[in-house]
Motif scaffolding. Structure first.
Motif, PDB file in Angstrom:
ATOM      1  N   UNK A  16       0.921  -1.040  -0.120  1.00 48.36           N
ATOM      2  CA  UNK A  16      -0.283  -0.073   0.001  1.00 48.36           C
ATOM      3  C   UNK A  16       0.711   0.907   0.392  1.00 48.36           C
ATOM      4  N   UNK A  17       2.198   1.375   0.751  1.00 46.26           N
ATOM      5  CA  UNK A  17       2.652   2.314   0.884  1.00 46.26           C
ATOM      6  C   UNK A  17       3.638   2.614  -0.650  1.00 46.26           C
ATOM      7  N   UNK A  18       4.042   1.376  -1.064  1.00 47.90           N
ATOM      8  CA  UNK A  18       4.491   1.532  -2.165  1.00 47.90           C
ATOM      9  C   UNK A  18       3.668   1.911  -3.970  1.00 47.90           C
ATOM     10  N   UNK A  19       2.235   1.846  -3.653  1.00 47.10           N
ATOM     11  CA  UNK A  19       1.815   2.503  -3.947  1.00 47.10           C
ATOM     12  C   UNK A  19       1.155   3.942  -4.011  1.00 47.10           C
ATOM     13  N   UNK A  20       0.787   4.299  -2.849  1.00 46.21           N
ATOM     14  CA  UNK A  20       0.495   5.372  -2.410  1.00 46.21           C
ATOM     15  C   UNK A  20       2.361   6.367  -2.857  1.00 46.21           C
ATOM     16  N   UNK A  22       4.984   5.872  -5.085  1.00 47.67           N
ATOM     17  CA  UNK A  22       4.632   5.663  -6.563  1.00 47.67           C
ATOM     18  C   UNK A  22       3.474   6.923  -6.943  1.00 47.67           C
ATOM     19  N   UNK A  23       2.154   6.872  -7.054  1.00 42.51           N
ATOM     20  CA  UNK A  23       1.277   7.536  -6.941  1.00 42.51           C
ATOM     21  C   UNK A  23       2.218   9.267  -6.720  1.00 42.51           C
ATOM     22  N   UNK A  24       2.281   9.911  -5.722  1.00 41.75           N
ATOM     23  CA  UNK A  24       2.710  11.029  -5.107  1.00 41.75           C
ATOM     24  C   UNK A  24       4.383  11.153  -6.515  1.00 41.75           C
ATOM     25  N   UNK A  25       4.451  10.042  -6.482  1.00 41.47           N
ATOM     26  CA  UNK A  25       6.223   9.913  -7.467  1.00 41.47           C
ATOM     27  C   UNK A  25       6.412  10.930  -8.620  1.00 41.47           C
ATOM     28  N   UNK A  26       4.708  10.297  -9.106  1.00 41.43           N
ATOM     29  CA  UNK A  26       4.229  10.112 -10.199  1.00 41.43           C
ATOM     30  C   UNK A  26       4.034  11.509 -10.724  1.00 41.43           C
ATOM     31  N   UNK A  34      13.694   6.996 -13.518  1.00 41.55           N
ATOM     32  CA  UNK A  34      14.126   7.703 -12.002  1.00 41.55           C
ATOM     33  C   UNK A  34      14.089   7.126 -11.356  1.00 41.55           C
ATOM     34  N   UNK A  35      12.772   7.015 -10.753  1.00 48.76           N
ATOM     35  CA  UNK A  35      12.527   5.641  -9.894  1.00 48.76           C
ATOM     36  C   UNK A  35      12.906   5.113  -9.941  1.00 48.76           C
ATOM     37  N   UNK A  48       4.524  -0.651 -13.235  1.00 51.62           N
ATOM     38  CA  UNK A  48       4.102  -1.093 -12.356  1.00 51.62           C
ATOM     39  C   UNK A  48       2.739  -0.595 -11.173  1.00 51.62           C
ATOM     40  N   UNK A  49       4.020  -0.467 -10.675  1.00 55.01           N
ATOM     41  CA  UNK A  49       3.946   0.433  -9.461  1.00 55.01           C
ATOM     42  C   UNK A  49       3.194   1.837  -9.721  1.00 55.01           C
ATOM     43  N   UNK A  50       3.604   2.811 -10.519  1.00 53.64           N
ATOM     44  CA  UNK A  50       2.775   3.873 -11.067  1.00 53.64           C
ATOM     45  C   UNK A  50       1.333   3.449 -11.403  1.00 53.64           C
ATOM     46  N   UNK A  51       1.746   2.273 -12.451  1.00 56.14           N
ATOM     47  CA  UNK A  51      -0.177   2.016 -12.999  1.00 56.14           C
ATOM     48  C   UNK A  51      -0.560   2.160 -11.846  1.00 56.14           C
ATOM     49  N   UNK A  52      -0.372   1.250 -10.664  1.00 54.02           N
ATOM     50  CA  UNK A  52      -1.078   0.755 -10.058  1.00 54.02           C
ATOM     51  C   UNK A  52      -1.813   1.988  -9.233  1.00 54.02           C
ATOM     52  N   UNK A  53      -0.902   3.242  -8.624  1.00 54.07           N
ATOM     53  CA  UNK A  53      -1.098   3.754  -7.988  1.00 54.07           C
ATOM     54  C   UNK A  53      -2.031   4.997  -8.767  1.00 54.07           C
ATOM     55  N   UNK A  54      -2.495   4.728  -9.493  1.00 54.34           N
ATOM     56  CA  UNK A  54      -3.075   5.701 -10.475  1.00 54.34           C
ATOM     57  C   UNK A  54      -4.537   4.884 -11.030  1.00 54.34           C
ATOM     58  N   UNK A  55      -4.542   3.735 -10.560  1.00 56.75           N
ATOM     59  CA  UNK A  55      -5.971   2.744 -10.518  1.00 56.75           C
ATOM     60  C   UNK A  55      -6.310   3.054  -9.438  1.00 56.75           C
ATOM     61  N   UNK A  56      -5.843   3.317  -8.399  1.00 56.49           N
ATOM     62  CA  UNK A  56      -6.289   3.205  -6.987  1.00 56.49           C
ATOM     63  C   UNK A  56      -7.209   5.091  -6.539  1.00 56.49           C
TER      64      UNK A  56
END
Length: 56
Positions: A16-20, A22-26, A34-35, A48-56
């Motif tokens: 969960x923290x990784x997705x959040x 990644x979303x913040x960095x994106x 760079x990430x 994959x982290x970026x895409x997962x974060x965007x879908x939430x």
């Protein structure tokens, strides 16, 4: 048995923290490359982290 449950909880928290993160960095406009470099992982995993974060 309690140790296995604790590991499961930690894995869910880390995911969960990784997705959040990644979303913040994106949102800041940082590229997947760079990430990936900063995390010492592959571009594919960072994307994959970026895409997962965007879908939430």
């Amino acid at each position: 048995m309690a140790a296995l449950r604790a590991v499961g909880v930690l894995e869910r928290i880390a995911a969960r923290v990784g997705r959040e993160a990644a979303g913040a960095v994106g949102d800041d406009g940082m590229s997947a490359e760079a990430v990936a470099t900063a995390l010492g992982t592959t571009r594919s995993k960072a994307l994959t982290l970026f895409l997962t974060a965007q879908n939430r």
